[in-house]
Design an enzyme around this catalytic site. Structure first.
Site, short mmCIF file in Angstrom:
data_model
loop_
_atom_site.label_atom_id
_atom_site.label_comp_id
_atom_site.label_asym_id
_atom_site.label_seq_id
_atom_site.Cartn_x
_atom_site.Cartn_y
_atom_site.Cartn_z
N HIS A 77 0.82 -1.22 0.00
CA HIS A 77 0.00 0.00 0.00
C HIS A 77 0.85 1.27 0.00
CE1 HIS A 77 0.24 1.06 4.40
NE2 HIS A 77 0.43 -0.22 4.56
N ASP A 194 6.18 2.46 6.39
CA ASP A 194 4.94 1.68 6.30
C ASP A 194 4.02 2.38 5.31
OD1 ASP A 194 2.57 0.35 6.63
OD2 ASP A 194 2.25 0.97 8.70
N GLU A 228 -5.22 1.23 2.75
CA GLU A 228 -4.88 0.20 3.74
C GLU A 228 -4.97 0.70 5.16
OE1 GLU A 228 -2.52 -2.38 6.39
OE2 GLU A 228 -2.27 -0.24 5.98
N GLU A 229 -4.52 1.93 5.38
CA GLU A 229 -4.41 2.41 6.77
C GLU A 229 -5.77 2.57 7.45
OE1 GLU A 229 -1.90 2.35 8.57
OE2 GLU A 229 -0.12 2.56 7.31
N ASP A 249 4.20 -6.03 3.44
CA ASP A 249 4.01 -4.90 4.36
C ASP A 249 5.02 -5.04 5.50
OD1 ASP A 249 2.99 -2.60 5.50
OD2 ASP A 249 0.90 -3.22 5.35
N HIS A 329 4.53 3.34 12.84
CA HIS A 329 3.52 4.38 13.08
C HIS A 329 4.05 5.46 14.04
CE1 HIS A 329 -0.40 2.40 11.45
NE2 HIS A 329 0.64 2.24 10.65
#
Ligand SMILES: [Zn+2]
Length: 359
Positions: A77, A194, A228-229, A249, A329
């Site tokens: 993603h 990410d 995706e998130e 990922d 994150h």
């Protein structure tokens, strides 16, 4: 297994840096999709991949293989964490609403760009509303960081909502956080590894095959997803004929984890439960045969786009691999070793016979 073709490391890092510097928060990820599309289109003199968009805005690349009896797909993603303007405050500054899941304190002090609906950009930074130690003393350390206590201080002359609106800013505008990319001693540090690291590995694997004049064994689809998130990126976009899906990922690094920044990881279970055992076993065997440094791990607070496809009813064998990313994150970091391991794993998969016998 025959020797895997060599990977263009410089190209891998340069592409990753370019993608990291392209703002693409979920819901506003079209610049990220366009960046990948340009790179794929330029990756071979004769177009080897067909490129199309889903209605939702994801990129789907089709690549014919030597066979098409067990079509495969890989997904990564390009969307990242971000925010939107929730309110324009009486002082002209902005309250934010989060896009994706992250603790508020991880964006404090970050530079950001507001994208107005009229196509302009306004720079700013994310700070506590009561940020000055000389004014607020101990409160600065004690205040809980959340959507109420943090605000965007715009780099523009505004002290009220009218002046902010005159800049073109309105509720609902997207806000991208500065990626703060730095490459040092083969460590790559940035906010949005990410999953831009995963996208870069996927792209680098495609380029590796094309540069070597090779074709995947099976017909292969690549889905570069853009939601995706928020949990539903790859829910649509994988063609129904696909029998195996490998999601690429980031691997979660931290206390109690097997993953690290120097390996690729096979995730066998996360918050969504176990992945497909047969496909996971096959990927392990491939990694061992090719001498790829890998770990096997379980991620405690994690869901993947592969699971989004499963939940949407996708009937495929599903596995998840990716480079180890520290402080995910948050202010993330990985190492070239993990990127190369992941890329080589994808190359080995693309060049492998159907894994169905072991499913
Ligand atoms: Zn991700």
């Amino acid at each position: 297994m025959p020797e895997l073709p060599p990977i263009d490391t410089v190209h891998l890092i340069n592409f990753l840096v370019e993608l990291l510097n392209t703002p693409s928060p979920t819901g506003f990820a079209s610049a990220g999709i366009a960046c990948v599309e340009r790179a794929l289109a330029a990756s071979s003199a004769v177009p080897a991949l067909t490129l199309a968009h889903t209605r939702k805005g994801a990129l789907v690349a089709g690549w014919s293989g030597q066979k098409d009896d067990h079509p495969r797909a890989l997904t990564a993603h390009v969307d990242t964490l971000g925010a939107m303007v929730k309110e324009i405050k009486p002082n002209g500054r902005l309250k934010l609403t989060q896009v994706g899941g992250y603790p508020w304190n991880t964006i404090e002090g970050e530079g950001c760009t507001v994208f107005t609906s009229g196509g302009k950009t306004v720079r700013g930074s994310i700070l506590l509303a009561k940020a000055s130690s000389h004014v607020y003393g101990a409160q600065v350390g004690e205040t809980k960081r959340d959507g109420e206590s943090l605000e965007v201080r715009l780099d523009a002359c505004t002290t009220n909502p009218g002046e902010t609106r005159a800049l073109g800013i309105e509720v609902g505008d997207f806000v991208a956080f500065d990626p703060r990319v730095e490459v040092t001693e083969n460590f790559i540090r940035s906010r949005h590894l990410d999953d831009k690291a995963g996208v870069a590995c996927l792209f680098s694997a495609v380029k590796t095959l094309l540069d070597a004049g090779l074709q995947p064994v099976q017909k292969t689809f690549l889905l570069i997803s853009n939601y995706e998130e928020v949990g539903h990126g790859a829910a649509a976009g994988i063609p129904p004929e696909v029998t195996e899906l490998v999601a690429v990922d980031m691997a979660a690094v931290g206390e109690g984890q097997n993953s690290d920044e120097f390996h690729a990881t096979l995730c066998v279970k996360d918050s969504g439960g176990p992945y497909h055992h047969g496909l996971s076993q096959s990927l392990r065997k491939l990694a061992e045969a090719a001498g790829i440094p890998y770990k096997v791990d379980i991620y405690p607070y994690y869901g993947s786009d592969g699971e989004a496809f499963w939940r949407a009813g996708g009937d495929v064998a599903l596995a998840l691999i990716g480079p180890g990313v520290d402080a995910s994150h948050n202010y993330e970091r990985t190492h070239l070793e993990a990127l190369l391991a992941t890329t080589r794993w994808i190359v080995a998969y693309l060049l492998s016979e159907s894994l169905e016998g072991s499913l």
